[in-house]
Design a protein around this motif. Sequence first.
Motif, PDB file in Angstrom:
ATOM      1  N   ALA A  33       9.085   3.604 -10.146  1.00 27.70           N
ATOM      2  CA  ALA A  33       7.942   2.932 -10.478  1.00 27.70           C
ATOM      3  C   ALA A  33       8.555   1.947 -11.600  1.00 27.70           C
ATOM      4  CB  ALA A  33       6.974   3.919 -11.507  1.00 27.70           C
ATOM      5  N   ALA A  87       2.561   1.687  -3.346  1.00 25.76           N
ATOM      6  CA  ALA A  87       1.674   1.957  -4.354  1.00 25.76           C
ATOM      7  C   ALA A  87       1.314   3.562  -4.298  1.00 25.76           C
ATOM      8  CB  ALA A  87       0.279   1.104  -4.474  1.00 25.76           C
ATOM      9  N   ALA A  88       0.999   4.162  -2.898  1.00 27.73           N
ATOM     10  CA  ALA A  88       0.724   5.329  -2.813  1.00 27.73           C
ATOM     11  C   ALA A  88       2.032   6.380  -3.051  1.00 27.73           C
ATOM     12  CB  ALA A  88       0.440   5.653  -1.440  1.00 27.73           C
ATOM     13  N   SER A 117       6.612  -3.341  -9.749  1.00 27.75           N
ATOM     14  CA  SER A 117       5.434  -3.333  -9.286  1.00 27.75           C
ATOM     15  C   SER A 117       5.368  -3.358  -7.772  1.00 27.75           C
ATOM     16  CB  SER A 117       4.607  -4.643  -9.567  1.00 27.75           C
ATOM     17  OG  SER A 117       5.069  -5.823  -8.801  1.00 27.75           O
ATOM     18  N   GLN A 126       4.179   5.668  -5.557  1.00 25.47           N
ATOM     19  CA  GLN A 126       4.064   5.501  -6.844  1.00 25.47           C
ATOM     20  C   GLN A 126       3.434   6.492  -7.674  1.00 25.47           C
ATOM     21  OE1 GLN A 126       4.072   1.290  -7.743  1.00 25.47           O
ATOM     22  NE2 GLN A 126       6.434   1.214  -7.957  1.00 25.47           N
ATOM     23  N   LYS A 127       2.146   6.487  -6.831  1.00 22.33           N
ATOM     24  CA  LYS A 127       1.133   7.545  -7.296  1.00 22.33           C
ATOM     25  C   LYS A 127       1.477   9.197  -7.189  1.00 22.33           C
ATOM     26  CE  LYS A 127      -3.665   8.184  -7.195  1.00 22.33           C
ATOM     27  NZ  LYS A 127      -5.095   7.843  -6.391  1.00 22.33           N
ATOM     28  N   ASP A 128       2.343   9.044  -6.180  1.00 22.29           N
ATOM     29  CA  ASP A 128       2.596  10.608  -5.942  1.00 22.29           C
ATOM     30  C   ASP A 128       4.068  10.979  -6.398  1.00 22.29           C
ATOM     31  OD1 ASP A 128       4.439   9.842  -3.820  1.00 22.29           O
ATOM     32  OD2 ASP A 128       2.852  10.826  -2.291  1.00 22.29           O
ATOM     33  N   ARG A 161       0.901  -1.240   0.146  1.00 22.86           N
ATOM     34  CA  ARG A 161      -0.035  -0.127  -0.020  1.00 22.86           C
ATOM     35  C   ARG A 161       0.923   1.363   0.031  1.00 22.86           C
ATOM     36  NH1 ARG A 161      -2.657  -3.144   3.881  1.00 22.86           N
ATOM     37  NH2 ARG A 161      -1.750  -1.914   5.625  1.00 22.86           N
TER      38      ARG A 161
END
Length: 196
Positions: A151, A141-142, A154, A144-146, A138
């Motif tokens: 990235a 992923a957060a 995975s 990588q999103k911001d 989690r």
Amino acid sequence: MARPRAFDENEVLDAAIRCFWMRGYEATSVRDLASSMGLTGASLYNAFGDKHALYERALQRYVDESVADRIRRLEDPAIGPRAAIGAFFDEVVERSLDDPDMKGCMMVNAAVELGPHDPDMRAAAGRTLGEIEAFFRRRVAAGQKDGAIAADLSPEDFARMLLGVLLGIRVLSRIRPERALLEGVLRPALAALEPR
């Protein structure tokens, strides 16, 4: 009518944790437990069942008070994803270095000692390791999103790598609790998270 218990359950469970954590499951006798918990053998059995049932309760309390608590605190949205991962490992390294008895992590110890031949312990350790892996996933992923975390892998692969690093640190801390060693294991893993 049953008599009320004459002891604080959390206090005696904490004593059981210390006893099991120092010696391991197999090397801890019911006599050791009763003595450390301040109970008679009969009271121990009446309150907690057999040694295995007590170990399960003690291990769950340990997980709730350490691993689950750390995850809860570091899921705070005010803590950035990359900072949360770093703080998770900082706490683990400091806890490992501050342990003069070199006990390591009780959950990891349970996984290694009992997991191969005890399906209940294997399942319990698997659940806890899964929760840690999910926390890492989690946070990655957060991040990588911001844009705070690279990235190129995975979130699942990064989470598995971080879980492996965590287990390595916790095992090494039992035999070589040296800051340079533990931080040296961690440093490349955290560097891999840095955006390119």
